[in-house]
Design a protein around this motif. Sequence first.
Motif, PDB file in Angstrom:
ATOM      1  N   LEU A  96       0.807  -1.086  -0.146  1.00 51.83           N
ATOM      2  CA  LEU A  96      -0.172   0.134  -0.238  1.00 51.83           C
ATOM      3  C   LEU A  96       0.850   1.427  -0.037  1.00 51.83           C
ATOM      4  O   LEU A  96       1.567   1.424   0.956  1.00 51.83           O
ATOM      5  CB  LEU A  96      -0.993   0.038   1.130  1.00 51.83           C
ATOM      6  CG  LEU A  96      -1.838   1.348   1.318  1.00 51.83           C
ATOM      7  CD1 LEU A  96      -2.856   1.211   0.315  1.00 51.83           C
ATOM      8  CD2 LEU A  96      -2.406   1.326   2.756  1.00 51.83           C
ATOM      9  N   PHE A  97       0.640   2.103  -1.012  1.00 55.82           N
ATOM     10  CA  PHE A  97       1.747   3.177  -1.207  1.00 55.82           C
ATOM     11  C   PHE A  97       1.638   3.988   0.040  1.00 55.82           C
ATOM     12  O   PHE A  97       2.687   4.567   0.458  1.00 55.82           O
ATOM     13  CB  PHE A  97       1.381   4.034  -2.340  1.00 55.82           C
ATOM     14  CG  PHE A  97       2.105   5.156  -2.593  1.00 55.82           C
ATOM     15  CD1 PHE A  97       3.310   5.009  -3.282  1.00 55.82           C
ATOM     16  CD2 PHE A  97       1.820   6.405  -2.444  1.00 55.82           C
ATOM     17  CE1 PHE A  97       4.186   6.025  -3.580  1.00 55.82           C
ATOM     18  CE2 PHE A  97       2.572   7.532  -2.501  1.00 55.82           C
ATOM     19  CZ  PHE A  97       3.855   7.109  -3.168  1.00 55.82           C
ATOM     20  N   GLU A  98       0.567   4.490   0.768  1.00 57.54           N
ATOM     21  CA  GLU A  98       0.469   5.283   1.892  1.00 57.54           C
ATOM     22  C   GLU A  98       1.541   4.675   3.065  1.00 57.54           C
ATOM     23  O   GLU A  98       2.140   5.474   3.637  1.00 57.54           O
ATOM     24  CB  GLU A  98      -0.955   5.340   2.366  1.00 57.54           C
ATOM     25  CG  GLU A  98      -1.071   6.330   3.573  1.00 57.54           C
ATOM     26  CD  GLU A  98      -2.797   6.572   3.733  1.00 57.54           C
ATOM     27  OE1 GLU A  98      -2.928   7.341   4.758  1.00 57.54           O
ATOM     28  OE2 GLU A  98      -3.595   5.791   3.305  1.00 57.54           O
ATOM     29  N   TYR A  99       1.577   3.443   3.047  1.00 56.96           N
ATOM     30  CA  TYR A  99       2.133   2.628   4.154  1.00 56.96           C
ATOM     31  C   TYR A  99       3.514   2.369   3.811  1.00 56.96           C
ATOM     32  O   TYR A  99       4.521   2.647   4.630  1.00 56.96           O
ATOM     33  CB  TYR A  99       1.410   1.710   4.828  1.00 56.96           C
ATOM     34  CG  TYR A  99       2.185   0.552   5.804  1.00 56.96           C
ATOM     35  CD1 TYR A  99       2.334   1.098   7.162  1.00 56.96           C
ATOM     36  CD2 TYR A  99       2.523  -0.622   5.533  1.00 56.96           C
ATOM     37  CE1 TYR A  99       2.871   0.293   8.015  1.00 56.96           C
ATOM     38  CE2 TYR A  99       3.252  -1.205   6.344  1.00 56.96           C
ATOM     39  CZ  TYR A  99       3.414  -0.856   7.605  1.00 56.96           C
ATOM     40  OH  TYR A  99       4.112  -1.918   8.589  1.00 56.96           O
ATOM     41  N   ASP A 100       3.779   1.996   2.550  1.00 54.81           N
ATOM     42  CA  ASP A 100       5.037   1.322   2.069  1.00 54.81           C
ATOM     43  C   ASP A 100       5.343   2.139   0.756  1.00 54.81           C
ATOM     44  O   ASP A 100       5.380   1.475  -0.430  1.00 54.81           O
ATOM     45  CB  ASP A 100       4.720  -0.136   1.610  1.00 54.81           C
ATOM     46  CG  ASP A 100       5.781  -0.793   1.014  1.00 54.81           C
ATOM     47  OD1 ASP A 100       7.103  -0.490   1.489  1.00 54.81           O
ATOM     48  OD2 ASP A 100       5.557  -1.904   0.606  1.00 54.81           O
ATOM     49  N   HIS A 101       5.813   3.426   1.093  1.00 52.79           N
ATOM     50  CA  HIS A 101       5.654   4.395  -0.066  1.00 52.79           C
ATOM     51  C   HIS A 101       6.888   4.010  -1.060  1.00 52.79           C
ATOM     52  O   HIS A 101       7.120   4.474  -2.265  1.00 52.79           O
ATOM     53  CB  HIS A 101       5.628   5.732   0.507  1.00 52.79           C
ATOM     54  CG  HIS A 101       6.770   5.891   1.778  1.00 52.79           C
ATOM     55  ND1 HIS A 101       8.128   5.988   1.506  1.00 52.79           N
ATOM     56  CD2 HIS A 101       6.519   6.053   2.883  1.00 52.79           C
ATOM     57  CE1 HIS A 101       8.707   5.978   2.660  1.00 52.79           C
ATOM     58  NE2 HIS A 101       7.709   6.040   3.694  1.00 52.79           N
ATOM     59  N   ASP A 102       8.024   3.419  -0.575  1.00 58.10           N
ATOM     60  CA  ASP A 102       9.014   3.127  -1.593  1.00 58.10           C
ATOM     61  C   ASP A 102       8.997   1.389  -1.963  1.00 58.10           C
ATOM     62  O   ASP A 102      10.008   1.106  -2.519  1.00 58.10           O
ATOM     63  CB  ASP A 102      10.552   3.289  -0.606  1.00 58.10           C
ATOM     64  CG  ASP A 102      10.526   2.525   0.645  1.00 58.10           C
ATOM     65  OD1 ASP A 102       9.822   1.650   0.901  1.00 58.10           O
ATOM     66  OD2 ASP A 102      11.865   2.400   1.172  1.00 58.10           O
ATOM     67  N   GLY A 103       8.032   0.820  -1.639  1.00 57.57           N
ATOM     68  CA  GLY A 103       7.886  -0.647  -1.892  1.00 57.57           C
ATOM     69  C   GLY A 103       8.799  -1.431  -1.358  1.00 57.57           C
ATOM     70  O   GLY A 103       8.746  -2.781  -1.740  1.00 57.57           O
ATOM     71  N   SER A 104       9.510  -1.017  -0.289  1.00 56.53           N
ATOM     72  CA  SER A 104      10.629  -1.757   0.149  1.00 56.53           C
ATOM     73  C   SER A 104       9.901  -3.023   1.251  1.00 56.53           C
ATOM     74  O   SER A 104      10.472  -4.434   1.097  1.00 56.53           O
ATOM     75  CB  SER A 104      11.498  -1.253   1.390  1.00 56.53           C
ATOM     76  OG  SER A 104      10.694  -0.603   2.236  1.00 56.53           O
ATOM     77  N   LYS A 105       8.774  -2.705   1.773  1.00 55.87           N
ATOM     78  CA  LYS A 105       8.308  -3.802   2.521  1.00 55.87           C
ATOM     79  C   LYS A 105       7.461  -4.973   1.665  1.00 55.87           C
ATOM     80  O   LYS A 105       7.576  -6.156   1.925  1.00 55.87           O
ATOM     81  CB  LYS A 105       7.038  -3.117   3.394  1.00 55.87           C
ATOM     82  CG  LYS A 105       7.538  -2.340   4.288  1.00 55.87           C
ATOM     83  CD  LYS A 105       6.578  -1.552   5.352  1.00 55.87           C
ATOM     84  CE  LYS A 105       7.017  -0.793   6.452  1.00 55.87           C
ATOM     85  NZ  LYS A 105       7.714   0.165   6.003  1.00 55.87           N
ATOM     86  N   ALA A 106       6.894  -4.444   0.501  1.00 54.36           N
ATOM     87  CA  ALA A 106       6.366  -5.386  -0.426  1.00 54.36           C
ATOM     88  C   ALA A 106       7.625  -6.380  -1.148  1.00 54.36           C
ATOM     89  O   ALA A 106       7.517  -7.483  -1.240  1.00 54.36           O
ATOM     90  CB  ALA A 106       5.838  -4.665  -1.593  1.00 54.36           C
TER      91      ALA A 106
END
Length: 225
Positions: free
Chosen positions: A102-112
């Motif tokens: 989710l962009f709002e929470y994982d704005h750089d995509g690192s968690k994904a």
Amino acid sequence: MWWKDLRATLSQRINVEGIGSSASVLVKDQHLALPHVLVPDVRYIDWGELQRRGFKGVVFDKDNTITVPYSLTIWDPLDASIERCKSVFGNDIAVFSNSAGLFEYDHDGSKASALEKAIGIKVIRHRVKKPAGTAEEIEKHFGCKSSQLVMVGDRPFTDIVYGNQNGFLTILTKPLSLAEEPFIVRQVRKLEMSLMNYWLKRGMKPISHNLLPDAMECVKDPPTL
């Protein structure tokens, strides 16, 4: 930036989109919160039967559906079922979460990216928090209509409402662990489950799905340990 991280943390506690959707469900769309299938966990799902009925892929919520909250690993007792799902659907499974991706929470995509590396399942990036939003990003990923997909999650007013209003077959699981959940999330979960059970006891039915009119046909007994 620190303020992005702070905003992301707060957004995990307060789902503004969910509040608006919940109001609509409470007033007129109660059926959207009713899953097609209720199971204790994903071990009870017959993946092969779902494929035979014409479903082309599976979308999982993350926290308390296939992992305990904030974990990057599949909950150990579910490993065999998740591997079976992979063997049936191949690459046509994904995670669609209000945390990782989710962009709002994982704005750089690192968690994904970290989750994908850990569990071997694609995490769909998206900008709108469940239950709001369309299935456009998911349909683009799978290359088929959402009515040919299965949504599996642990929250009636997020995963199930989102799935039902976008045409998925919806499967609700019990949460894997409440110990790591914030207090407010546990209280909201209790309210959601109380309302869902009340509506079911009053005879309210979930939306019918044309690929599986009797959704309980995809439920099986899990293997004994």
